[in-house]
Design a protein around this motif. Structure first.
Motif, PDB file in Angstrom:
ATOM      1  N   ILE A 154      -0.491  10.503  -9.843  1.00 24.74           N
ATOM      2  CA  ILE A 154      -0.803  10.242  -8.619  1.00 24.74           C
ATOM      3  C   ILE A 154      -1.330   8.845  -8.404  1.00 24.74           C
ATOM      4  O   ILE A 154      -2.165   8.451  -9.350  1.00 24.74           O
ATOM      5  N   ARG A 155      -0.559   8.285  -7.426  1.00 26.07           N
ATOM      6  CA  ARG A 155      -1.490   6.612  -7.404  1.00 26.07           C
ATOM      7  C   ARG A 155      -1.764   6.364  -6.089  1.00 26.07           C
ATOM      8  O   ARG A 155      -1.261   7.036  -4.996  1.00 26.07           O
ATOM      9  N   TRP A 156      -2.809   5.565  -5.555  1.00 20.62           N
ATOM     10  CA  TRP A 156      -3.212   5.193  -4.207  1.00 20.62           C
ATOM     11  C   TRP A 156      -3.199   3.770  -4.245  1.00 20.62           C
ATOM     12  O   TRP A 156      -3.889   3.157  -4.829  1.00 20.62           O
ATOM     13  N   SER A 157      -3.196   3.201  -3.023  1.00 21.22           N
ATOM     14  CA  SER A 157      -3.132   1.747  -2.686  1.00 21.22           C
ATOM     15  C   SER A 157      -4.630   1.481  -2.242  1.00 21.22           C
ATOM     16  O   SER A 157      -5.674   2.276  -2.184  1.00 21.22           O
ATOM     17  N   ASP A 158      -5.088   0.097  -2.336  1.00 21.86           N
ATOM     18  CA  ASP A 158      -6.288  -0.155  -1.815  1.00 21.86           C
ATOM     19  C   ASP A 158      -6.492   0.076  -0.263  1.00 21.86           C
ATOM     20  O   ASP A 158      -5.466   0.240   0.464  1.00 21.86           O
ATOM     21  N   GLN A 159      -7.565   0.245   0.110  1.00 21.62           N
ATOM     22  CA  GLN A 159      -7.866   0.859   1.544  1.00 21.62           C
ATOM     23  C   GLN A 159      -7.525  -0.412   2.308  1.00 21.62           C
ATOM     24  O   GLN A 159      -7.158  -0.070   3.741  1.00 21.62           O
ATOM     25  N   GLU A 160      -7.816  -1.542   2.008  1.00 21.37           N
ATOM     26  CA  GLU A 160      -7.531  -2.751   2.875  1.00 21.37           C
ATOM     27  C   GLU A 160      -6.222  -3.471   2.821  1.00 21.37           C
ATOM     28  O   GLU A 160      -6.009  -4.021   3.757  1.00 21.37           O
ATOM     29  N   ASP A 161      -5.485  -3.036   1.929  1.00 24.66           N
ATOM     30  CA  ASP A 161      -4.175  -3.652   1.477  1.00 24.66           C
ATOM     31  C   ASP A 161      -3.182  -2.597   1.192  1.00 24.66           C
ATOM     32  O   ASP A 161      -3.418  -2.236   0.047  1.00 24.66           O
ATOM     33  N   THR A 162      -2.390  -1.895   1.867  1.00 25.53           N
ATOM     34  CA  THR A 162      -1.478  -1.035   1.328  1.00 25.53           C
ATOM     35  C   THR A 162      -0.259  -1.554   0.310  1.00 25.53           C
ATOM     36  O   THR A 162       0.313  -0.875  -0.166  1.00 25.53           O
ATOM     37  N   ASN A 163      -0.432  -2.958   0.234  1.00 22.00           N
ATOM     38  CA  ASN A 163       0.686  -3.443  -0.671  1.00 22.00           C
ATOM     39  C   ASN A 163      -0.074  -3.632  -2.123  1.00 22.00           C
ATOM     40  O   ASN A 163       0.598  -4.057  -3.107  1.00 22.00           O
TER      41      ASN A 163
END
Length: 325
Positions: A5-14
């Motif tokens: 499972i991976r998730w992005s930075d809260q401030e930058d979804t890229n």
């Protein structure tokens, strides 16, 4: 990695690469071979592998999300096989049905053998779960043995703890809420009808959209329908029963309802049908001469504008000895 499972930075979804200046991150689950499903529930995301259930919950910095295994041997069969209804989550496992309301629980199911003995084992991933909240139902649409497409449904009434089965084929479902009625779709793999004059690259297959719980007819034609009980006995089947009459009780009835009583002399014996008995709004009782060790009730209608709701069917029934043919 099917368990990653991976998730992005809260401030930058890229931004997906974790660093000390962002909240991106990752986690590998350990129990199972692949992640099959995920559903947002109360204060957390529930994640199923093929064998286990996990909880993914926001915990803030520095880890962002925390993970906890909630159960084992309770995996989900497919990506759409689970649903959350008012904070309680229901799903289909490989050979059972489950719910999570703070603890993982196997749901006692009276039709479990019927479903899992006949489901297409190679198409379990196509199972689709939906809710019909107006009637307190959670439904699983599934392909039966020998079918590559969804063609059956099993329903659980969580308000009354009742199970029932049917042949309804739906591959998507939107519950009432935004609209007054549920809307659902059915995929027909063999339909080649052109809905517009020119379709380039036309292939077999078409999707139909239906409005549910609206009206009593099937596009102005009669909607043939029935409900049928399982076998009922008295004294654990030690005694035969004699049924002298029955008293029908239907709510909001319009038209004629057909009631059939089926009997067996023994659990493995041949079932015999008695009736059908035509029930109108003026029918107060039906006299019968029926005898059997086990009985089942079938209620049906098949005429345009027929309408009814099953109430309480009363049988004038008494024990009739322990032997019989």
């Amino acid at each position: 990695d099917n368990m990653f499972i991976r998730w992005s930075d809260q401030e930058d979804t890229n931004t997906w690469t974790p660093s000390s200046t962002n909240t991106a991150g990752s986690q590998r689950l350990t129990s199972g071979n692949k992640i099959n499903a995920a559903v947002r529930s109360r204060g957390a995301v529930l994640i199923w592998s093929d064998t286990a259930l996990y909880q993914m919950q926001f915990v803030g910095p520095p880890f962002t999300f925390g993970f906890k295994q909630l159960g084992d041997n309770c995996g989900a069969v497919g990506v759409d096989s689970s649903i959350d209804i008012s904070g309680i989550t229901y799903w289909m496992g490989n050979d059972s049905f489950f719910l999570f309301d703070g603890a993982v629980k196997k749901i006692p199911c009276s039709v479990q053998d019927y479903v899992f003995d006949d489901i297409n084992q190679n198409a379990k991933q196509d199972v689709f779960c939906a809710a019909n909240s107006d009637f307190n139902e959670v439904m699983w649409f599934y392909p039966s043995e020998g079918s590559d497409q969804i063609d059956r449904v099993v329903m659980f009434n969580y308000a009354e703890n009742l199970w029932y089965i049917g042949t309804l084929a739906r591959s998507s479902w939107a519950d009432s809420g935004v609209y007054d009625n549920p809307y659902a779709t059915e995929y027909d793999a063999s339909d080649t009808t052109a809905s517009i004059s020119t379709i380039n690259g036309l292939k077999a297959g078409r999707t139909f959209v239906y409005a549910h719980e609206k009206g009593v007819n099937d596009e102005s034609s009669a909607m043939s329908n029935y409900i049928e009980s399982g076998d009922i006995d008295i004294a654990d089947g030690d005694q035969f029963m004699s049924i002298a009459r029955f008293i029908p009780d239907f709510k909001n009835q319009a038209g004629t309802v057909d009631v059939t009583i089926k009997t067996r002399p023994y659990p493995s014996g041949t079932q015999t049908s008695h009736g059908s008995f035509d029930i109108t709004t003026s029918t107060t009782k039906k006299d019968t001469r029926i005898r059997g060790r086990q009985i089942a009730i079938r209620v049906a209608s098949d005429a345009t504008d027929d309408k009814w709701r099953y109430g309480t069917l009363r049988l004038d029934m008494k024990p009739d000895g322990m032997r019989g043919g």
